[in-house]
Each structure stands twice: as C-alpha cells, then as structure tokens.
Design an enzyme around this catalytic site. Sequence first.
Site, PDB file in Angstrom:
ATOM      1  N   ARG A 182      45.583 -28.901  -9.530  1.00 11.96           N
ATOM      2  CA  ARG A 182      46.542 -29.075 -10.620  1.00 11.96           C
ATOM      3  C   ARG A 182      47.142 -27.711 -10.940  1.00 11.96           C
ATOM      4  O   ARG A 182      46.609 -26.672 -10.539  1.00 11.96           O
ATOM      5  CB  ARG A 182      45.875 -29.663 -11.865  1.00 11.96           C
ATOM      6  CG  ARG A 182      44.850 -28.761 -12.493  1.00 11.96           C
ATOM      7  CD  ARG A 182      44.116 -29.426 -13.652  1.00 11.96           C
ATOM      8  NE  ARG A 182      43.270 -28.486 -14.367  1.00 11.96           N
ATOM      9  CZ  ARG A 182      43.662 -27.751 -15.390  1.00 11.96           C
ATOM     10  NH1 ARG A 182      44.912 -27.854 -15.819  1.00 11.96           N
ATOM     11  NH2 ARG A 182      42.852 -26.907 -15.991  1.00 11.96           N
TER      12      ARG A 182
ATOM     13  N   ARG B 258      51.637 -24.639 -20.142  1.00 12.88           N
ATOM     14  CA  ARG B 258      51.490 -24.606 -21.600  1.00 12.88           C
ATOM     15  C   ARG B 258      52.869 -24.566 -22.226  1.00 12.88           C
ATOM     16  O   ARG B 258      53.688 -23.720 -21.863  1.00 12.88           O
ATOM     17  CB  ARG B 258      50.697 -23.372 -22.036  1.00 12.88           C
ATOM     18  CG  ARG B 258      49.254 -23.386 -21.576  1.00 12.88           C
ATOM     19  CD  ARG B 258      48.536 -22.189 -22.138  1.00 12.88           C
ATOM     20  NE  ARG B 258      47.220 -22.038 -21.535  1.00 12.88           N
ATOM     21  CZ  ARG B 258      46.491 -20.935 -21.608  1.00 12.88           C
ATOM     22  NH1 ARG B 258      46.970 -19.887 -22.259  1.00 12.88           N
ATOM     23  NH2 ARG B 258      45.314 -20.865 -21.045  1.00 12.88           N
TER      24      ARG B 258
ATOM     25  N   ARG C  35      37.596 -14.720   3.205  1.00 14.56           N
ATOM     26  CA  ARG C  35      38.690 -13.765   3.088  1.00 14.56           C
ATOM     27  C   ARG C  35      38.134 -12.476   2.508  1.00 14.56           C
ATOM     28  O   ARG C  35      37.223 -12.499   1.674  1.00 14.56           O
ATOM     29  CB  ARG C  35      39.797 -14.297   2.184  1.00 14.56           C
ATOM     30  CG  ARG C  35      40.655 -15.353   2.830  1.00 14.56           C
ATOM     31  CD  ARG C  35      41.536 -14.787   3.930  1.00 14.56           C
ATOM     32  NE  ARG C  35      42.678 -14.060   3.395  1.00 14.56           N
ATOM     33  CZ  ARG C  35      43.490 -13.314   4.148  1.00 14.56           C
ATOM     34  NH1 ARG C  35      43.251 -13.182   5.441  1.00 14.56           N
ATOM     35  NH2 ARG C  35      44.511 -12.680   3.609  1.00 14.56           N
TER      36      ARG C  35
ATOM     37  N   ARG D 140      47.928  -7.467  -6.468  1.00 10.78           N
ATOM     38  CA  ARG D 140      48.014  -7.080  -7.880  1.00 10.78           C
ATOM     39  C   ARG D 140      47.618  -5.626  -8.055  1.00 10.78           C
ATOM     40  O   ARG D 140      46.991  -5.029  -7.176  1.00 10.78           O
ATOM     41  CB  ARG D 140      47.136  -7.977  -8.755  1.00 10.78           C
ATOM     42  CG  ARG D 140      45.666  -8.001  -8.412  1.00 10.78           C
ATOM     43  CD  ARG D 140      44.930  -8.971  -9.328  1.00 10.78           C
ATOM     44  NE  ARG D 140      43.490  -9.006  -9.058  1.00 10.78           N
ATOM     45  CZ  ARG D 140      42.609  -9.671  -9.785  1.00 10.78           C
ATOM     46  NH1 ARG D 140      43.006 -10.369 -10.839  1.00 10.78           N
ATOM     47  NH2 ARG D 140      41.323  -9.655  -9.485  1.00 10.78           N
TER      48      ARG D 140
ATOM     49  N   GLU E 114      45.122  -4.002  -5.055  1.00  5.81           N
ATOM     50  CA  GLU E 114      44.205  -4.952  -4.426  1.00  5.81           C
ATOM     51  C   GLU E 114      44.896  -5.627  -3.251  1.00  5.81           C
ATOM     52  O   GLU E 114      45.921  -6.296  -3.421  1.00  5.81           O
ATOM     53  CB  GLU E 114      43.775  -5.984  -5.469  1.00  5.81           C
ATOM     54  CG  GLU E 114      42.629  -6.862  -5.057  1.00  5.81           C
ATOM     55  CD  GLU E 114      42.116  -7.688  -6.235  1.00  5.81           C
ATOM     56  OE1 GLU E 114      42.192  -8.929  -6.143  1.00  5.81           O
ATOM     57  OE2 GLU E 114      41.663  -7.101  -7.238  1.00  5.81           O
TER      58      GLU E 114
ATOM     59  N   TYR F 129      33.233 -20.682  -4.932  1.00 11.32           N
ATOM     60  CA  TYR F 129      33.817 -19.704  -5.850  1.00 11.32           C
ATOM     61  C   TYR F 129      33.218 -19.928  -7.235  1.00 11.32           C
ATOM     62  O   TYR F 129      33.364 -20.990  -7.828  1.00 11.32           O
ATOM     63  CB  TYR F 129      35.336 -19.855  -5.906  1.00 11.32           C
ATOM     64  CG  TYR F 129      36.000 -18.804  -6.756  1.00 11.32           C
ATOM     65  CD1 TYR F 129      36.429 -17.601  -6.189  1.00 11.32           C
ATOM     66  CD2 TYR F 129      36.166 -18.986  -8.120  1.00 11.32           C
ATOM     67  CE1 TYR F 129      37.019 -16.624  -6.965  1.00 11.32           C
ATOM     68  CE2 TYR F 129      36.749 -18.010  -8.901  1.00 11.32           C
ATOM     69  CZ  TYR F 129      37.177 -16.830  -8.322  1.00 11.32           C
ATOM     70  OH  TYR F 129      37.751 -15.855  -9.096  1.00 11.32           O
TER      71      TYR F 129
ATOM     72  N   ASP G  21      32.836 -18.187 -11.209  1.00 10.02           N
ATOM     73  CA  ASP G  21      33.116 -17.147 -12.192  1.00 10.02           C
ATOM     74  C   ASP G  21      31.800 -16.568 -12.692  1.00 10.02           C
ATOM     75  O   ASP G  21      30.724 -17.129 -12.458  1.00 10.02           O
ATOM     76  CB  ASP G  21      33.916 -17.727 -13.364  1.00 10.02           C
ATOM     77  CG  ASP G  21      35.375 -17.959 -13.003  1.00 10.02           C
ATOM     78  OD1 ASP G  21      35.897 -17.219 -12.149  1.00 10.02           O
ATOM     79  OD2 ASP G  21      35.992 -18.876 -13.574  1.00 10.02           O
TER      80      ASP G  21
END
Length: 340
Positions: free
Chosen positions: A143, A147, A220, A251, A271, A319, A321
């Site tokens: 998705r 906002r 990666r 970035r 990066e 992945y 966090d």
Amino acid sequence: MIEKRSHMGGNIYCENIDSINVHKYGAHIFHTSNKEVWQFVNSFVEFNRFTNSPLANYKGILYNLPFNMNTFNKLWGVNTPQQAKEKLEEQRGRFAHIIEPQNLEEQALKLCGEDVYYTFIKEYTEKQWGRSATELPAFIIQRIPFRFTYDNNYFNDDYQGIPKGGYNKLIEGLIDGIEIRLNTNYFENKAELDNLADKILFTGRIDEFFDYEFGALEYRGLFFEHERLDIEDFQGNAVVNYNERNVPYTRIIEHKHFEFGRQPFTVITREYPGEFANDNEPYYPVNDQKNTQIYLKYKEKAESNGKLLLGGRLAQYAYFDMDDTVEASLSLAKKEFGIF
C-alpha cells in the site's frame, strides 16, 4: 557475547566525531506504539523528542514526506484535502484497467497514479534494488500511505526519538555486566564457543550458519560515505532522499539534527545502495519467492536444533525495525528464561 566488529551495537553504533554522534551504518530513528518497548529502552537512556520529517529531492525541488498536503500542494498546486483526493483519483483512474498487477510498476501506478510514481517511487526504488521496477515483484508495495493533512511527521507511532547522547548510551546499558569478545569471528571459533553455551542466540546470516547447505540467500548492500564539513548546516534537515536515478546515493543524512546540535560544523553521510558480496555487509533481505523457499528450509533445520535460537534481520531473513527487534527479544526472554 561474540562480536566480529571492533565495537558493540551492530548497525546502531554511533561514532563520535567532534561531539556529533554519527550513525555509522545509516540513520536509526526509534519509533514504536508499544509502551512496554518504549519504557524498556528508556530505562537505559532518556530519549529526546526528535520527529522524523524527511524530504525528497527530485530534480532540485524539495518535497515533504510522507505524502501529505504539503507534498500535494507543491506537486499539483492543490490546497484542500478534497482537491488532493480528486486529483489522486483522476490519476489512479488511468490505470483502473490493471486488475492483477504483475510487477511493482503496475502495482504502484494502480495505487497512486503517474505523478507520484514517477516523481517519488520509480527511480528511487530502481536505484535501491538495482533492477527495473518492471522486474520487481508487486508485493514489495502493499500500500502507499497518503495523508490529507499538513503533517510532515513520517511515523504514526505514539513514541519516537533518539537516545540523548546517542545510541551507544543504550548499548552500554544493555550489555552492562556481560562478558564480551570483540574482533571475534564466531565461525572461526565455533567449536570452542559452542561448548561454553547451553543455548546459542545467533543473529548473523542463517545460510552462513548452516554452511550454505540449501544455497546462499540474497541481500542488498549499503555503503556509506561520511564527510565533515566546516559549515554550520548543510541541508537543514536530518534526512533528505534523492529520488533521481542519476544521483548515485539514495539519501544524505545530517547527523547533528538528530540531537538538535548547534556546532559550527557538521557531518553528513551519503548512503549508496549496491550489490551484496561476502566482503561487505548484508542489509536488506531479498524476500522474493525463490529466497523465501530457501529460507524456510534453513528455518526448519534451525527449529530442529534444540540449542539454537534465532534473532534479527539476518537470522530470520526479514526486515525488522528496532522496536520490532526489542519486542521480539523481550518475548524470547520471557519464553526462555521467564524474565521481564
């Protein structure tokens, strides 16, 4: 605790450069809605009120992220939520014929239309993954959050911030009283180390643990270029993404902004994404169908080993966090040792 690097903390380690805590392995911003996790990390170090509000640079124009009314105002010139929604629906409508997206490009166009896709997603994603968006699986983008308010806060979580004094303060609290061996390769000392333990919590590459029995898993890589500049402020923000393919980095991080620094100089990090090879660090698992099938074989073998516990991105090939990792660690500690 065994660590092959010369320092503790893994990828959240900070290198202090002239009083600026540099996130040596990329930006780490702690965010969670789990109160137990938040209280746990704050029991070791107080967190500041840093709010992640990244920018995206595309052809010299800066846009706010995540996609919100500030983004839509600059992209389309709309001022109200209703205008933005109408514009978005108009753009999506051009791709209504795509019923079952066959790749990331089709999925993204169906979700957001062409302006958002070509400005923010296509080139950045292709640079990040090193392949065309038409070659990437559709499930990478489940998705796209929009906002319809003028709110640049990237995360929706109840809590977010950076440890005051940097992540090393958190690391020091977590490892207090634990015997540690730095500069030690587990695999070169495996027999000796295994004999010391009743249980092994492994956080490295699961395919390496089993000597690539079912094949090597794909990752990666990321590469970092740190630079100290004798100017007070380089970009005015902690994180700026560079969406264009012809800009080699994804970035630039300006570290002083994580802790509201006022030094007369600054440190930035560019990066770069790239291919993973055994002589560098793996960062992102390539969770496509082929790699998932390989991982499941390793997972099944690990579960049959009563001495082995797995934790983290590399061992669980997913992945996570930071708050996910802390929550999983607390759950594992409860299960194995009945603590916390």
